[in-house]
Design a protein around this motif. Structure first.
Motif, PDB file in Angstrom:
ATOM      1  N   LEU A  69      -4.261   4.530  -4.837  1.00 13.81           N
ATOM      2  CA  LEU A  69      -5.347   4.234  -3.901  1.00 13.81           C
ATOM      3  C   LEU A  69      -5.943   5.459  -3.244  1.00 13.81           C
ATOM      4  O   LEU A  69      -7.010   5.379  -2.641  1.00 13.81           O
ATOM      5  CB  LEU A  69      -4.817   3.295  -2.794  1.00 13.81           C
ATOM      6  CG  LEU A  69      -4.068   2.041  -3.238  1.00 13.81           C
ATOM      7  CD1 LEU A  69      -3.469   1.345  -2.026  1.00 13.81           C
ATOM      8  CD2 LEU A  69      -4.996   1.102  -3.989  1.00 13.81           C
ATOM      9  N   ILE A  97       0.837  -1.209   0.000  1.00 12.92           N
ATOM     10  CA  ILE A  97       0.000   0.000   0.000  1.00 12.92           C
ATOM     11  C   ILE A  97       0.866   1.250   0.000  1.00 12.92           C
ATOM     12  O   ILE A  97       0.626   2.188  -0.767  1.00 12.92           O
ATOM     13  CB  ILE A  97      -0.961  -0.013   1.207  1.00 12.92           C
ATOM     14  CG1 ILE A  97      -2.053  -1.077   1.005  1.00 12.92           C
ATOM     15  CG2 ILE A  97      -1.603   1.362   1.408  1.00 12.92           C
ATOM     16  CD1 ILE A  97      -2.938  -1.278   2.219  1.00 12.92           C
ATOM     17  N   LEU A 135      -7.243   6.759   2.065  1.00 18.81           N
ATOM     18  CA  LEU A 135      -7.428   5.571   1.241  1.00 18.81           C
ATOM     19  C   LEU A 135      -8.912   5.362   1.005  1.00 18.81           C
ATOM     20  O   LEU A 135      -9.702   5.346   1.949  1.00 18.81           O
ATOM     21  CB  LEU A 135      -6.812   4.341   1.908  1.00 18.81           C
ATOM     22  CG  LEU A 135      -5.309   4.404   2.175  1.00 18.81           C
ATOM     23  CD1 LEU A 135      -4.822   3.098   2.781  1.00 18.81           C
ATOM     24  CD2 LEU A 135      -4.534   4.729   0.905  1.00 18.81           C
ATOM     25  N   ILE A 147      -9.742  -3.038   4.844  1.00 23.80           N
ATOM     26  CA  ILE A 147      -8.504  -3.570   4.256  1.00 23.80           C
ATOM     27  C   ILE A 147      -8.129  -4.825   5.037  1.00 23.80           C
ATOM     28  O   ILE A 147      -8.063  -4.802   6.269  1.00 23.80           O
ATOM     29  CB  ILE A 147      -7.376  -2.537   4.329  1.00 23.80           C
ATOM     30  CG1 ILE A 147      -7.659  -1.378   3.357  1.00 23.80           C
ATOM     31  CG2 ILE A 147      -6.024  -3.171   4.031  1.00 23.80           C
ATOM     32  CD1 ILE A 147      -6.628  -0.262   3.392  1.00 23.80           C
ATOM     33  N   ARG A 184       0.649   3.934  -2.994  1.00 23.35           N
ATOM     34  CA  ARG A 184      -0.366   4.809  -2.406  1.00 23.35           C
ATOM     35  C   ARG A 184      -1.014   5.718  -3.442  1.00 23.35           C
ATOM     36  O   ARG A 184      -2.192   6.053  -3.343  1.00 23.35           O
ATOM     37  CB  ARG A 184       0.275   5.626  -1.285  1.00 23.35           C
ATOM     38  CG  ARG A 184      -0.700   6.377  -0.416  1.00 23.35           C
ATOM     39  CD  ARG A 184      -0.096   6.759   0.916  1.00 23.35           C
ATOM     40  NE  ARG A 184       1.302   7.124   0.842  1.00 23.35           N
ATOM     41  CZ  ARG A 184       2.008   7.590   1.868  1.00 23.35           C
ATOM     42  NH1 ARG A 184       1.425   7.739   3.039  1.00 23.35           N
ATOM     43  NH2 ARG A 184       3.272   7.912   1.746  1.00 23.35           N
TER      44      ARG A 184
END
Length: 418
Positions: free
Chosen positions: A111, A104, A120, A125, A108
């Motif tokens: 997202l 992630i 996010l 998640i 990033r």
């Protein structure tokens, strides 16, 4: 990670239990949007010490390489076990969500929502296995322990496991069964870069895993927003063919083993205890085929292989379970958790939900000092804080330039970002 042992030395607050009828999950119907693969990574899992190493690539991608004949086989699932029986094959590696969180941070920009309060654009998640456990709760009476923590508007979910003790009476059976599953996969797959099948002499306790990152939504009848947005990671067995496109999940297959089904009772037991989990795992990653090895000779030998179609599994099981109950239960349970954590935003707080085997009651504890149950590590939290500071510094830079007309202080010179 054993949550029960950890809780013995932890301060926690008991929250009300969820009884079987805490939600009427059969009312209305949730639907699941076909998941989209948005990334991948490879991991080497060292079973000797339960550690992992990851790479942001497809180096561990493998593909299906079945024997010419799928009947009258003698694939020995115990081959080599004597060399490796000192290894605890039945216990998972200790990695929590760390690999996914690293992915992630690296990706990033793919997202982010643009909203600082919820950077996010996902409600939840987690790992695929978490959703599988929750979805199958109305059907299968398995034990599970699942932790929830909230950070910047997104809820992170992590499974916890009670380790299998080597002194347990059934440990040897569990350990050999786990080894056999890896052994079967080794028999019928090979690396995308190999020309020959991965036979016995190169099997080792280092497992090479390939994981996909997927996003999807549950269109919800319980959540006032109308849906739950999901990001999750799943370990994927193999591509069906070496030349197929690895960005399309329908080109992958799952690999499973089960005892040979020779009677109506055996078929009923398969659907009562296994088929729901197989169906849920596959639907969550948009895989529509399962390569099933049938075991005989005290479950030590695969004697035949069959391709099962995921939607057919749900149709055949209709007398025992209904797939709509799975989606509805997941929808209602996630909505319940979302409401419970509505005013929470402390990543160090963990809400631990547990269900014991053969019990339908779900207990919930708010862990006041998470310790080893911590889901969201400090390095992940700090990465977001650092970016926020840099954004503020960049905003200050613009103010200095356009308003005060004095010397520019660039963000990299700012002590708060160093």
């Amino acid at each position: 990670m054993s949550p029960l042992k950890e809780l013995q030395d932890t301060n926690y607050e008991d929250l009300p239990n969820l009884e079987p009828n805490f939600i009427d999950y059969r009312v209305n119907s949730a639907s699941f949007r076909k998941p989209e693969k948005i990334g991948h990574f490879s991991s080497d899992l060292y079973k000797k010490n339960r550690t992992r190493e990851m790479r942001f690539d497809e180096s561990n991608l493998s593909y299906l390489d079945l024997p010419q004949s799928l009947d009258y086989l003698q694939l020995d699932l115990t081959e080599g076990y004597d060399r490796f029986k000192h290894i605890n094959w039945a216990n998972p590696s200790i990695d929590k969500l760390d690999e996914m969180l690293k992915w992630i941070l690296k990706n990033r920009h793919l997202l982010e929502s643009g909203n600082q309060a919820k950077p996010l654009d996902f409600d939840f998640i987690t790992q695929r296995g978490v959703f599988t456990r929750i979805m199958c709760t109305p059907i299968v009476s398995d034990e599970w322990h699942i932790g929830f923590s909230k950070f910047k508007g997104t809820i992170y979910i992590c499974p916890f496991f009670n380790d299998h003790d080597e002194n347990e009476s059934n440990f040897e059976r569990l350990n050999m069964a786990s080894y056999g599953g890896y052994r079967f996969e080794h028999y019928i797959t090979k690396s995308k870069h190999q020309d020959t099948r991965m036979y016995d002499n190169n099997f080792s306790p280092t497992l090479h895993e390939y994981s996909a990152l997927l996003k999807s939504k549950i269109h919800s009848m319980a959540n006032r927003n109308g849906y739950h947005s999901l990001l999750y990671v799943a370990e994927i067995d193999c591509l069906e063919d070496k030349e197929q496109d690895s960005t399309r999940m329908e080109n992958f297959v799952e690999i499973k083993t089960t005892s040979k089904i020779n009677s109506h009772i055996q078929d009923e037991n398969f659907h009562r205890y296994k088929s729901c989990k197989w169906w849920a795992q596959s639907k969550l990653v948009a895989i529509d085929r399962i390569i099933c090895g049938y075991k005989e000779n005290n479950l030590t030998t695969v004697t035949s292989i069959e391709t099962l179609y995921v939607d057919d599994i749900a149709r055949r099981a209709f007398r025992i379970w209904d797939y709509r109950d799975c989606w509805n239960f997941l929808d209602h349970f996630l909505t319940y958790v979302q409401n419970l954590l509505k005013n929470e935003n402390d990543p160090s707080k963990v809400f631990l939900f547990s269900k014991e085997r053969n019990s339908s009651t779900i207990t919930c504890k708010k862990v006041l000092y998470s310790g080893n149950l911590l889901i969201i590590p400090d390095w992940y939290v700090n990465a977001f804080k650092c970016k926020e500071k840099r954004i503020k510094c960049e905003m200050n830079t613009i103010i200095i330039i356009t308003v005060e007309h004095i010397n520019i202080l660039h963000p990299e010179q700012c002590g708060s970002c160093s």
